[in-house]
Design a protein around this motif. Structure first.
Motif, PDB file in Angstrom:
ATOM      1  N   PHE A 278      -3.454   3.573  -1.750  1.00  0.00           N
ATOM      2  CA  PHE A 278      -3.511   2.908  -3.047  1.00  0.00           C
ATOM      3  C   PHE A 278      -2.825   1.549  -2.947  1.00  0.00           C
ATOM      4  N   THR A 279      -3.454   0.521  -3.495  1.00  0.00           N
ATOM      5  CA  THR A 279      -2.833  -0.801  -3.567  1.00  0.00           C
ATOM      6  C   THR A 279      -1.994  -0.838  -4.834  1.00  0.00           C
ATOM      7  N   VAL A 280      -0.673  -0.781  -4.677  1.00  0.00           N
ATOM      8  CA  VAL A 280       0.193  -0.633  -5.849  1.00  0.00           C
ATOM      9  C   VAL A 280       0.982  -1.889  -6.209  1.00  0.00           C
ATOM     10  N   GLY A 281       1.106  -2.840  -5.293  1.00  0.00           N
ATOM     11  CA  GLY A 281       1.917  -4.009  -5.598  1.00  0.00           C
ATOM     12  C   GLY A 281       1.465  -5.255  -4.863  1.00  0.00           C
TER      13      GLY A 281
ATOM     14  N   GLU B 219      -3.530  -3.742  -9.123  1.00  0.00           N
ATOM     15  CA  GLU B 219      -4.662  -3.000  -8.579  1.00  0.00           C
ATOM     16  C   GLU B 219      -4.664  -1.526  -8.985  1.00  0.00           C
ATOM     17  N   GLU B 220      -4.343  -0.632  -8.054  1.00  0.00           N
ATOM     18  CA  GLU B 220      -4.480   0.807  -8.276  1.00  0.00           C
ATOM     19  C   GLU B 220      -3.164   1.475  -8.675  1.00  0.00           C
ATOM     20  N   TYR B 221      -2.322   0.712  -9.292  1.00  0.00           N
ATOM     21  CA  TYR B 221      -1.004   1.182  -9.725  1.00  0.00           C
ATOM     22  C   TYR B 221      -1.104   2.431 -10.604  1.00  0.00           C
ATOM     23  N   ASN B 222      -1.981   2.397 -11.607  1.00  0.00           N
ATOM     24  CA  ASN B 222      -2.120   3.535 -12.520  1.00  0.00           C
ATOM     25  C   ASN B 222      -2.721   4.752 -11.829  1.00  0.00           C
ATOM     26  N   ASP B 223      -3.704   4.527 -10.955  1.00  0.00           N
ATOM     27  CA  ASP B 223      -4.317   5.644 -10.228  1.00  0.00           C
ATOM     28  C   ASP B 223      -3.291   6.339  -9.341  1.00  0.00           C
ATOM     29  N   ALA B 224      -2.419   5.548  -8.717  1.00  0.00           N
ATOM     30  CA  ALA B 224      -1.394   6.120  -7.848  1.00  0.00           C
ATOM     31  C   ALA B 224      -0.421   6.985  -8.648  1.00  0.00           C
ATOM     32  N   GLN B 225      -0.087   6.541  -9.849  1.00  0.00           N
ATOM     33  CA  GLN B 225       0.823   7.320 -10.687  1.00  0.00           C
ATOM     34  C   GLN B 225       0.231   8.685 -11.023  1.00  0.00           C
ATOM     35  N   LYS B 226      -1.078   8.733 -11.230  1.00  0.00           N
ATOM     36  CA  LYS B 226      -1.743  10.000 -11.539  1.00  0.00           C
ATOM     37  C   LYS B 226      -1.675  10.965 -10.360  1.00  0.00           C
ATOM     38  N   CYS B 227      -1.459  10.410  -9.165  1.00  0.00           N
ATOM     39  CA  CYS B 227      -1.373  11.242  -7.958  1.00  0.00           C
ATOM     40  C   CYS B 227       0.069  11.545  -7.562  1.00  0.00           C
ATOM     41  N   GLY B 228       1.005  11.228  -8.457  1.00  0.00           N
ATOM     42  CA  GLY B 228       2.393  11.583  -8.204  1.00  0.00           C
ATOM     43  C   GLY B 228       3.291  10.467  -7.727  1.00  0.00           C
ATOM     44  N   TRP B 229       2.740   9.250  -7.586  1.00  0.00           N
ATOM     45  CA  TRP B 229       3.573   8.132  -7.137  1.00  0.00           C
ATOM     46  C   TRP B 229       4.468   7.654  -8.273  1.00  0.00           C
ATOM     47  N   GLY B 230       5.700   7.277  -7.940  1.00  0.00           N
ATOM     48  CA  GLY B 230       6.628   6.738  -8.920  1.00  0.00           C
ATOM     49  C   GLY B 230       6.958   5.293  -8.601  1.00  0.00           C
ATOM     50  N   LYS B 231       7.346   4.530  -9.596  1.00  0.00           N
ATOM     51  CA  LYS B 231       7.674   3.123  -9.387  1.00  0.00           C
ATOM     52  C   LYS B 231       8.826   2.973  -8.396  1.00  0.00           C
TER      53      LYS B 231
ATOM     54  N   ILE C  53       0.841  -1.192   0.000  1.00  0.00           N
ATOM     55  CA  ILE C  53       0.000   0.000   0.000  1.00  0.00           C
ATOM     56  C   ILE C  53       0.881   1.249   0.000  1.00  0.00           C
ATOM     57  N   TRP C  54       0.520   2.211  -0.832  1.00  0.00           N
ATOM     58  CA  TRP C  54       1.166   3.525  -0.808  1.00  0.00           C
ATOM     59  C   TRP C  54       0.129   4.559  -0.415  1.00  0.00           C
ATOM     60  N   LYS C  55       0.460   5.387   0.568  1.00  0.00           N
ATOM     61  CA  LYS C  55      -0.452   6.440   1.005  1.00  0.00           C
ATOM     62  C   LYS C  55       0.004   7.774   0.434  1.00  0.00           C
ATOM     63  N   ASP C  56      -0.876   8.424  -0.304  1.00  0.00           N
ATOM     64  CA  ASP C  56      -0.576   9.743  -0.853  1.00  0.00           C
ATOM     65  C   ASP C  56      -0.348  10.702   0.315  1.00  0.00           C
ATOM     66  N   PRO C  57       0.855  11.270   0.453  1.00  0.00           N
ATOM     67  CA  PRO C  57       1.141  12.143   1.599  1.00  0.00           C
ATOM     68  C   PRO C  57       0.303  13.417   1.623  1.00  0.00           C
TER      69      PRO C  57
END
Length: 233
Positions: free
Chosen positions: A23-26, A40-52, A13-17
């Motif tokens: 977001f469930t990313v992996g 899961e929500e990998y693409n949605d997280a990227q739209k919010c600024g998350w990087g791989k 899980i990655w939490k948008d700070p």
């Protein structure tokens, strides 16, 4: 224990700070080998600024004979002098990196990642511990004065109320105190699974096990959720 074709797995899980949204990313799988892939929500997280993750730059399934170092490095060193006390805290009798990751989530103060043990559709006995979300937006503390939290205590039983008309998430589950005060919400990554179980009429308990009034509004009330209910008034 969560399994996928007889393999155990955890979600990353990655939490948008900024928004505090999870977001469930992996997905980390343990079978004959360890595997990791984005999901899961990998693409949605990227739209919010998350990087791989730097260790996993491509969209493919990575495989290793040992737990990936990028994840094992998030755990206490097995050579620590107090490692036995740490293992005892999590109910472990020996050092198993994957089991420890499942127990403590691999959380670090330098980022907002956390591993969670998902609830599967065929799980009829469930026990999960997690922090109630959204408290800072509901309590009069406004993220600054945790002493203004609703009057709750360790051991209190909380009530769950599905919110299908919630504008942000139709799967939202509201958490209320035993006096009916709105305290917060179940984490998004457990919403659908818990809704499905509750729809079957299964008994549950959601009991406060930890209260932290020292200013961390994202982690001030921790609960233990059980199906079937094991709590006693």
């Amino acid at each position: 224990m969560c399994k996928d074709n007889k393999n155990e797995f955890l979600y990353l899980i990655w939490k948008d700070p900024k928004t505090r949204r999870n977001f469930t990313v992996g997905k980390l799988t343990r079978g004959e080998t360890f595997k990791f892939e984005y999901c899961e929500e990998y693409n949605d997280a990227q739209k919010c600024g998350w990087g791989k993750l730097e260790a996993f730059p491509n969209e493919k399934v990575y495989e290793s004979n040992i737990l990936f170092p990028v994840f094992s490095s998030r755990l206490p060193d097995p050579k620590r002098r107090d490692i036995e006390k740490i293992l005892e805290k999590y109910g472990l009798t020996q050092y198993d990196a994957y089991e420890l990751l499942k127990k403590n989530g691999g959380r670090l103060p330098i980022d907002t990642y956390e591993f969670i043990n998902p609830i599967l559709s065929d799980d009829k006995t469930v026990q999960r511990e997690f922090y109630i979300m959204g408290i800072r937006h509901l309590a009069p503390c406004e993220g600054r004065m945790c002493s203004l939290l609703p009057q709750i205590h360790v051991g209190d039983l909380l009530q769950l109320s599905p919110q299908p008309e919630n504008e942000n998430d139709s799967n939202a589950i509201q958490v209320n105190t035993n006096k009916g005060e709105h305290l917060g919400y179940i984490p998004r990554y457990y919403n659908r699974a818990i809704l499905a179980l509750l729809s079957e009429g299964l008994s549950y308990s959601c009991q406060v096990i930890e209260i932290n009034r020292l200013g961390n509004c994202s982690e001030c009330v921790k609960v233990c959720f059980n199906i079937p209910s094991i709590a006693k008034e």
